[in-house]
Design a protein around this motif. Sequence first.
Motif, PDB file in Angstrom:
ATOM      1  N   PRO A 194     -11.819  -6.229   5.710  1.00 18.07           N
ATOM      2  CA  PRO A 194     -12.996  -7.035   5.339  1.00 18.07           C
ATOM      3  C   PRO A 194     -13.038  -7.364   3.836  1.00 18.07           C
ATOM      4  CG  PRO A 194     -13.652  -5.285   6.831  1.00 18.07           C
ATOM      5  CD  PRO A 194     -12.220  -5.031   6.462  1.00 18.07           C
ATOM      6  N   ALA A 195     -12.395  -6.536   3.027  1.00 21.16           N
ATOM      7  CA  ALA A 195     -12.376  -6.756   1.580  1.00 21.16           C
ATOM      8  C   ALA A 195     -11.352  -7.813   1.168  1.00 21.16           C
ATOM      9  CB  ALA A 195     -12.080  -5.441   0.860  1.00 21.16           C
ATOM     10  N   GLY A 196     -10.464  -8.219   2.084  1.00 22.11           N
ATOM     11  CA  GLY A 196      -9.456  -9.222   1.765  1.00 22.11           C
ATOM     12  C   GLY A 196      -8.062  -8.777   2.180  1.00 22.11           C
ATOM     13  N   GLU A 197      -7.057  -9.477   1.684  1.00 22.82           N
ATOM     14  CA  GLU A 197      -5.654  -9.164   1.959  1.00 22.82           C
ATOM     15  C   GLU A 197      -4.996  -8.614   0.714  1.00 22.82           C
ATOM     16  OE1 GLU A 197      -3.297 -12.332   3.538  1.00 22.82           O
ATOM     17  OE2 GLU A 197      -4.789 -12.865   5.026  1.00 22.82           O
ATOM     18  N   ARG A 198      -4.001  -7.752   0.944  1.00 20.91           N
ATOM     19  CA  ARG A 198      -3.222  -7.241  -0.177  1.00 20.91           C
ATOM     20  C   ARG A 198      -1.929  -6.637   0.330  1.00 20.91           C
ATOM     21  NH1 ARG A 198      -2.618  -2.345  -2.231  1.00 20.91           N
ATOM     22  NH2 ARG A 198      -3.421  -0.533  -1.154  1.00 20.91           N
ATOM     23  N   ALA A 199      -1.033  -6.339  -0.580  1.00 20.51           N
ATOM     24  CA  ALA A 199       0.209  -5.642  -0.258  1.00 20.51           C
ATOM     25  C   ALA A 199      -0.034  -4.141  -0.381  1.00 20.51           C
ATOM     26  CB  ALA A 199       1.317  -6.074  -1.214  1.00 20.51           C
ATOM     27  N   ALA A 200       0.658  -3.369   0.455  1.00 24.09           N
ATOM     28  CA  ALA A 200       0.519  -1.909   0.408  1.00 24.09           C
ATOM     29  C   ALA A 200       1.856  -1.267   0.729  1.00 24.09           C
ATOM     30  CB  ALA A 200      -0.526  -1.434   1.406  1.00 24.09           C
ATOM     31  N   ASN A 201       2.136  -0.166   0.060  1.00 19.72           N
ATOM     32  CA  ASN A 201       3.320   0.630   0.373  1.00 19.72           C
ATOM     33  C   ASN A 201       3.031   1.494   1.593  1.00 19.72           C
ATOM     34  OD1 ASN A 201       4.720  -0.355  -1.826  1.00 19.72           O
ATOM     35  ND2 ASN A 201       4.171   1.360  -3.137  1.00 19.72           N
ATOM     36  N   GLU A 202       4.087   1.856   2.309  1.00 22.11           N
ATOM     37  CA  GLU A 202       3.930   2.676   3.506  1.00 22.11           C
ATOM     38  C   GLU A 202       3.250   4.013   3.211  1.00 22.11           C
ATOM     39  OE1 GLU A 202       6.838   2.364   6.884  1.00 22.11           O
ATOM     40  OE2 GLU A 202       7.326   4.357   6.105  1.00 22.11           O
ATOM     41  N   SER A 203       3.520   4.589   2.051  1.00 16.55           N
ATOM     42  CA  SER A 203       2.940   5.888   1.707  1.00 16.55           C
ATOM     43  C   SER A 203       1.433   5.830   1.507  1.00 16.55           C
ATOM     44  CB  SER A 203       3.616   6.445   0.445  1.00 16.55           C
ATOM     45  OG  SER A 203       3.380   5.590  -0.650  1.00 16.55           O
ATOM     46  N   GLU A 204       0.876   4.633   1.354  1.00 15.03           N
ATOM     47  CA  GLU A 204      -0.566   4.465   1.167  1.00 15.03           C
ATOM     48  C   GLU A 204      -1.315   4.353   2.493  1.00 15.03           C
ATOM     49  OE1 GLU A 204      -1.393   1.046  -1.301  1.00 15.03           O
ATOM     50  OE2 GLU A 204       0.442   1.374  -2.420  1.00 15.03           O
ATOM     51  N   LEU A 205      -0.588   4.278   3.615  1.00 15.58           N
ATOM     52  CA  LEU A 205      -1.200   3.973   4.900  1.00 15.58           C
ATOM     53  C   LEU A 205      -1.028   5.105   5.914  1.00 15.58           C
ATOM     54  CD1 LEU A 205       0.198   0.346   5.199  1.00 15.58           C
ATOM     55  CD2 LEU A 205      -2.035   1.035   4.312  1.00 15.58           C
ATOM     56  N   VAL A 206      -2.039   5.279   6.765  1.00 15.57           N
ATOM     57  CA  VAL A 206      -1.965   6.206   7.901  1.00 15.57           C
ATOM     58  C   VAL A 206      -2.467   5.455   9.123  1.00 15.57           C
ATOM     59  CG1 VAL A 206      -2.173   8.344   6.567  1.00 15.57           C
ATOM     60  CG2 VAL A 206      -4.230   7.200   7.380  1.00 15.57           C
ATOM     61  N   LEU A 207      -1.910   5.780  10.285  1.00 14.78           N
ATOM     62  CA  LEU A 207      -2.322   5.147  11.532  1.00 14.78           C
ATOM     63  C   LEU A 207      -3.774   5.476  11.825  1.00 14.78           C
ATOM     64  CD1 LEU A 207      -1.238   3.379  13.820  1.00 14.78           C
ATOM     65  CD2 LEU A 207      -0.604   5.474  15.012  1.00 14.78           C
ATOM     66  N   ALA A 208      -4.577   4.475  12.133  1.00 19.14           N
ATOM     67  CA  ALA A 208      -5.995   4.692  12.476  1.00 19.14           C
ATOM     68  C   ALA A 208      -6.068   5.278  13.869  1.00 19.14           C
ATOM     69  CB  ALA A 208      -6.764   3.390  12.405  1.00 19.14           C
ATOM     70  N   SER A 209      -6.942   6.264  14.051  1.00 18.83           N
ATOM     71  CA  SER A 209      -7.073   6.899  15.373  1.00 18.83           C
ATOM     72  C   SER A 209      -8.197   6.290  16.169  1.00 18.83           C
ATOM     73  CB  SER A 209      -7.291   8.385  15.220  1.00 18.83           C
ATOM     74  OG  SER A 209      -8.337   8.645  14.328  1.00 18.83           O
TER      75      SER A 209
END
Length: 84
Positions: free
Chosen positions: A69-84
């Motif tokens: 909702p805040a917009g689009e951006r690039a992210a590294n894999e280490s910044e992300l976790v699968l949502a449950s």
Amino acid sequence: MAIDAVGSMPSIMATRNDPMPHKFKIGQRVRQSRGGFGATKDVSGLLCEIIRLMPEDRTGEPCYRIKSPAGERAANESELVLAS
């Protein structure tokens, strides 16, 4: 670059290591575990969707284009976790 016995230049792709596979797929929902480099606000825990797989960064870490909702951006894999 050395010339092989046949006299042609070797393929750059043949000399490059296999890239790291992406952990997440397009359309998956993820949460940001921490803000990335230069983050100006706290985005940890923000629900996002993977919209594009991007090439690895300079360290070889897979990158993604994410949308929230805040917009689009690039992210590294280490910044992300699968949502449950």
